[in-house]
Design a protein around this motif. Structure first.
Motif, PDB file in Angstrom:
ATOM      1  N   TYR A  76     -27.814 -76.642 -35.879  1.00 54.37           N
ATOM      2  CA  TYR A  76     -28.278 -75.262 -35.712  1.00 54.37           C
ATOM      3  C   TYR A  76     -28.153 -74.406 -36.968  1.00 54.37           C
ATOM      4  O   TYR A  76     -28.637 -73.276 -36.990  1.00 54.37           O
ATOM      5  CB  TYR A  76     -27.503 -74.586 -34.577  1.00 54.37           C
ATOM      6  N   GLY A  77     -27.510 -74.906 -37.999  1.00 53.29           N
ATOM      7  CA  GLY A  77     -27.272 -74.079 -39.175  1.00 53.29           C
ATOM      8  C   GLY A  77     -28.536 -73.771 -39.964  1.00 53.29           C
ATOM      9  O   GLY A  77     -29.460 -74.577 -40.026  1.00 53.29           O
ATOM     10  N   GLU A  78     -28.547 -72.594 -40.580  1.00 51.05           N
ATOM     11  CA  GLU A  78     -29.661 -72.217 -41.446  1.00 51.05           C
ATOM     12  C   GLU A  78     -29.242 -71.106 -42.391  1.00 51.05           C
ATOM     13  O   GLU A  78     -28.374 -70.288 -42.077  1.00 51.05           O
ATOM     14  CB  GLU A  78     -30.873 -71.752 -40.634  1.00 51.05           C
ATOM     15  N   PHE A  79     -29.833 -71.109 -43.574  1.00 50.27           N
ATOM     16  CA  PHE A  79     -29.707 -70.018 -44.527  1.00 50.27           C
ATOM     17  C   PHE A  79     -30.970 -69.166 -44.448  1.00 50.27           C
ATOM     18  O   PHE A  79     -32.081 -69.696 -44.328  1.00 50.27           O
ATOM     19  CB  PHE A  79     -29.597 -70.539 -45.959  1.00 50.27           C
ATOM     20  N   THR A  80     -30.795 -67.859 -44.527  1.00 55.82           N
ATOM     21  CA  THR A  80     -31.934 -66.973 -44.740  1.00 55.82           C
ATOM     22  C   THR A  80     -31.747 -66.316 -46.107  1.00 55.82           C
ATOM     23  O   THR A  80     -30.646 -65.889 -46.450  1.00 55.82           O
ATOM     24  CB  THR A  80     -32.036 -65.896 -43.649  1.00 55.82           C
ATOM     25  N   GLU A  81     -32.810 -66.277 -46.869  1.00 56.24           N
ATOM     26  CA  GLU A  81     -32.760 -65.791 -48.248  1.00 56.24           C
ATOM     27  C   GLU A  81     -33.654 -64.563 -48.386  1.00 56.24           C
ATOM     28  O   GLU A  81     -34.729 -64.508 -47.803  1.00 56.24           O
ATOM     29  CB  GLU A  81     -33.254 -66.878 -49.217  1.00 56.24           C
ATOM     30  N   SER A  82     -33.187 -63.599 -49.170  1.00 54.71           N
ATOM     31  CA  SER A  82     -34.035 -62.423 -49.415  1.00 54.71           C
ATOM     32  C   SER A  82     -33.588 -61.735 -50.690  1.00 54.71           C
ATOM     33  O   SER A  82     -32.461 -61.915 -51.167  1.00 54.71           O
ATOM     34  CB  SER A  82     -33.978 -61.451 -48.237  1.00 54.71           C
ATOM     35  N   ALA A  83     -34.512 -60.943 -51.239  1.00 54.06           N
ATOM     36  CA  ALA A  83     -34.176 -60.142 -52.410  1.00 54.06           C
ATOM     37  C   ALA A  83     -33.289 -58.976 -51.997  1.00 54.06           C
ATOM     38  O   ALA A  83     -33.304 -58.530 -50.848  1.00 54.06           O
ATOM     39  CB  ALA A  83     -35.458 -59.640 -53.072  1.00 54.06           C
ATOM     40  N   LEU A  84     -32.496 -58.473 -52.921  1.00 50.80           N
ATOM     41  CA  LEU A  84     -31.647 -57.319 -52.644  1.00 50.80           C
ATOM     42  C   LEU A  84     -32.501 -56.056 -52.568  1.00 50.80           C
ATOM     43  O   LEU A  84     -33.556 -55.966 -53.200  1.00 50.80           O
ATOM     44  CB  LEU A  84     -30.592 -57.187 -53.742  1.00 50.80           C
ATOM     45  N   PRO A  85     -32.049 -55.060 -51.802  1.00 48.83           N
ATOM     46  CA  PRO A  85     -30.775 -55.034 -51.067  1.00 48.83           C
ATOM     47  C   PRO A  85     -30.900 -55.704 -49.697  1.00 48.83           C
ATOM     48  O   PRO A  85     -31.982 -55.731 -49.103  1.00 48.83           O
ATOM     49  CB  PRO A  85     -30.512 -53.541 -50.913  1.00 48.83           C
ATOM     50  N   LEU A  86     -29.765 -56.239 -49.208  1.00 52.70           N
ATOM     51  CA  LEU A  86     -29.729 -56.799 -47.869  1.00 52.70           C
ATOM     52  C   LEU A  86     -29.430 -55.710 -46.855  1.00 52.70           C
ATOM     53  O   LEU A  86     -28.704 -54.754 -47.151  1.00 52.70           O
ATOM     54  CB  LEU A  86     -28.633 -57.877 -47.767  1.00 52.70           C
ATOM     55  N   GLY A  87     -29.983 -55.873 -45.670  1.00 53.94           N
ATOM     56  CA  GLY A  87     -29.640 -54.951 -44.599  1.00 53.94           C
ATOM     57  C   GLY A  87     -28.332 -55.349 -43.942  1.00 53.94           C
ATOM     58  O   GLY A  87     -27.615 -56.245 -44.411  1.00 53.94           O
ATOM     59  N   GLN A  88     -28.007 -54.706 -42.850  1.00 49.83           N
ATOM     60  CA  GLN A  88     -26.813 -55.072 -42.101  1.00 49.83           C
ATOM     61  C   GLN A  88     -26.971 -56.482 -41.535  1.00 49.83           C
ATOM     62  O   GLN A  88     -28.071 -56.894 -41.179  1.00 49.83           O
ATOM     63  CB  GLN A  88     -26.583 -54.078 -40.959  1.00 49.83           C
ATOM     64  N   PRO A  89     -25.884 -57.254 -41.478  1.00 47.53           N
ATOM     65  CA  PRO A  89     -25.965 -58.617 -40.942  1.00 47.53           C
ATOM     66  C   PRO A  89     -26.518 -58.622 -39.516  1.00 47.53           C
ATOM     67  O   PRO A  89     -26.164 -57.770 -38.703  1.00 47.53           O
ATOM     68  CB  PRO A  89     -24.511 -59.101 -40.967  1.00 47.53           C
ATOM     69  N   SER A 122     -29.665 -60.516 -57.917  1.00 46.78           N
ATOM     70  CA  SER A 122     -30.966 -60.069 -57.420  1.00 46.78           C
ATOM     71  C   SER A 122     -31.280 -60.522 -55.999  1.00 46.78           C
ATOM     72  O   SER A 122     -32.221 -60.019 -55.399  1.00 46.78           O
ATOM     73  CB  SER A 122     -32.079 -60.560 -58.351  1.00 46.78           C
ATOM     74  N   HIS A 123     -30.503 -61.489 -55.479  1.00 45.72           N
ATOM     75  CA  HIS A 123     -30.801 -62.063 -54.172  1.00 45.72           C
ATOM     76  C   HIS A 123     -29.546 -62.172 -53.317  1.00 45.72           C
ATOM     77  O   HIS A 123     -28.421 -62.128 -53.828  1.00 45.72           O
ATOM     78  CB  HIS A 123     -31.448 -63.455 -54.312  1.00 45.72           C
ATOM     79  N   GLY A 124     -29.781 -62.322 -52.032  1.00 46.76           N
ATOM     80  CA  GLY A 124     -28.692 -62.536 -51.096  1.00 46.76           C
ATOM     81  C   GLY A 124     -29.056 -63.607 -50.094  1.00 46.76           C
ATOM     82  O   GLY A 124     -30.236 -63.895 -49.856  1.00 46.76           O
ATOM     83  N   SER A 125     -28.026 -64.227 -49.515  1.00 41.86           N
ATOM     84  CA  SER A 125     -28.223 -65.288 -48.519  1.00 41.86           C
ATOM     85  C   SER A 125     -27.270 -65.085 -47.361  1.00 41.86           C
ATOM     86  O   SER A 125     -26.095 -64.744 -47.567  1.00 41.86           O
ATOM     87  CB  SER A 125     -27.958 -66.672 -49.135  1.00 41.86           C
ATOM     88  N   ASP A 126     -27.752 -65.305 -46.162  1.00 39.69           N
ATOM     89  CA  ASP A 126     -26.911 -65.300 -44.959  1.00 39.69           C
ATOM     90  C   ASP A 126     -26.945 -66.686 -44.336  1.00 39.69           C
ATOM     91  O   ASP A 126     -28.015 -67.267 -44.139  1.00 39.69           O
ATOM     92  CB  ASP A 126     -27.415 -64.272 -43.942  1.00 39.69           C
ATOM     93  N   LEU A 127     -25.766 -67.195 -44.018  1.00 41.03           N
ATOM     94  CA  LEU A 127     -25.630 -68.501 -43.378  1.00 41.03           C
ATOM     95  C   LEU A 127     -25.199 -68.312 -41.934  1.00 41.03           C
ATOM     96  O   LEU A 127     -24.182 -67.668 -41.669  1.00 41.03           O
ATOM     97  CB  LEU A 127     -24.599 -69.347 -44.124  1.00 41.03           C
ATOM     98  N   ARG A 128     -25.957 -68.897 -41.022  1.00 37.15           N
ATOM     99  CA  ARG A 128     -25.644 -68.815 -39.588  1.00 37.15           C
ATOM    100  C   ARG A 128     -25.548 -70.223 -38.999  1.00 37.15           C
ATOM    101  O   ARG A 128     -26.333 -71.099 -39.344  1.00 37.15           O
ATOM    102  CB  ARG A 128     -26.717 -68.043 -38.830  1.00 37.15           C
ATOM    103  N   GLY A 129     -24.607 -70.403 -38.098  1.00 39.19           N
ATOM    104  CA  GLY A 129     -24.538 -71.578 -37.242  1.00 39.19           C
ATOM    105  C   GLY A 129     -24.276 -72.923 -37.877  1.00 39.19           C
ATOM    106  O   GLY A 129     -24.695 -73.944 -37.312  1.00 39.19           O
TER     107      GLY A 129
END
Length: 265
Positions: A71-84, A96-103
């Motif tokens: 179930y794991g996945e990274f979501t990638e986006s340019a800054l700024p990141l919103g709330q998780p 310049s970028h951010g990543s969120d890892l879930r699951g």
């Protein structure tokens, strides 16, 4: 479960976005808080993958190890990141970028020796330049275990999952139930070379492409926005090459698909 090409694609992306600079690391969910403290604000020196494992190496010698599991996945986006959003195990923020890892199945901080222990358990990875296919051949050529099972064994070849297993065996006319010892060296060499090519295409495009151009027509893919497959998730459908219905069974708790016409024995 994401196969090896996805982890290599992530490693290359994270190398581009974060390597050589300090990275802010946090755990909005809280389950990685202690690990995040160990690397937060440190310089990420490089990112790499081996099979289905992703490693982020930091200047201190600490290594963030990620296994996405099912179930794991990274979501990638340019800054700024919103709330998780959702259960974010690890958040990375670079220049310049951010990543969120879930699951993920695993997200932890390891030392170099622990990383070496993981890598020692893994077989050669077709996408790594240091891969030694002779290691895989040595195990396969001596084994009575079905080749369909051996290809899924990460200690034999790292990074191959259910889709690549089904498709590469079809492409070479090898029945998944054949014992490894019954393969010739030339058959193995062709399988290995094809895995290298197919997984590299998957890494570059972010999608698996396993059907040869002359067969890439007719019945649609097994799911929306997925490329066509020869046999994977096509049980009961006619083979794209010979028209024989594709068969399905279970091998070591994983779904297995093959064409009895093109993959005899």
């Amino acid at each position: 479960m994401p196969e090896g090409h996805i982890l290599h694609r992530l490693a290359r992306l994270h190398q581009q976005h974060y390597a050589g600079a300090a990275v802010r690391v946090s755990s909005p969910q809280g389950r990685f808080s202690e690990g995040a403290v160990l690397v937060d604000g440190r310089v990420l020196t490089h990112a790499e993958a081996w099979g289905k494992h992703l490693f982020h190496h930091y200047e201190t010698g600490a290594v963030v190890h990620v296994h996405l599991g099912i179930y794991g996945e990274f979501t990638e986006s340019a800054l700024p990141l919103g709330q998780p959003v959702g259960q974010v195990r690890m958040r990375m923020i670079g220049v310049s970028h951010g990543s969120d890892l879930r699951g993920p199945a695993a997200c932890d901080v390891l030392g170099p020796h622990e990383v070496e222990a993981i890598e020692a358990r893994l077989g050669p990875d077709p996408l790594r330049t240091d891969a030694d296919p002779d290691r895989a051949w040595s195990r396969i050529s001596k084994s009575r275990t079905a080749i369909g099972s051996l290809l899924m064994n990460q200690a034999v070849i790292a990074g191959v999952g259910n889709v690549y297993r089904a498709e590469v065996l079809f492409r070479h006319g090898i029945g998944p139930q054949r014992p490894g010892k019954d393969l010739s060296r030339s058959e193995f060499d062709a399988l290995w070379a094809d895995l290298v090519e197919l997984m590299r295409i998957g890494m570059e495009r972010g999608r698996m492409h396993v059907v040869r151009p002359e067969h890439d027509h007719g019945a649609p893919a097994y799911a929306k926005d997925r490329p066509r497959t020869y046999v994977y998730r096509r049980a009961g459908d006619p083979c794209r090459v010979c028209g024989t219905p594709v068969l399905h069974s279970v091998m070591q708790a994983r779904n297995l698909f093959w064409c009895p016409g093109c993959q005899p024995g």
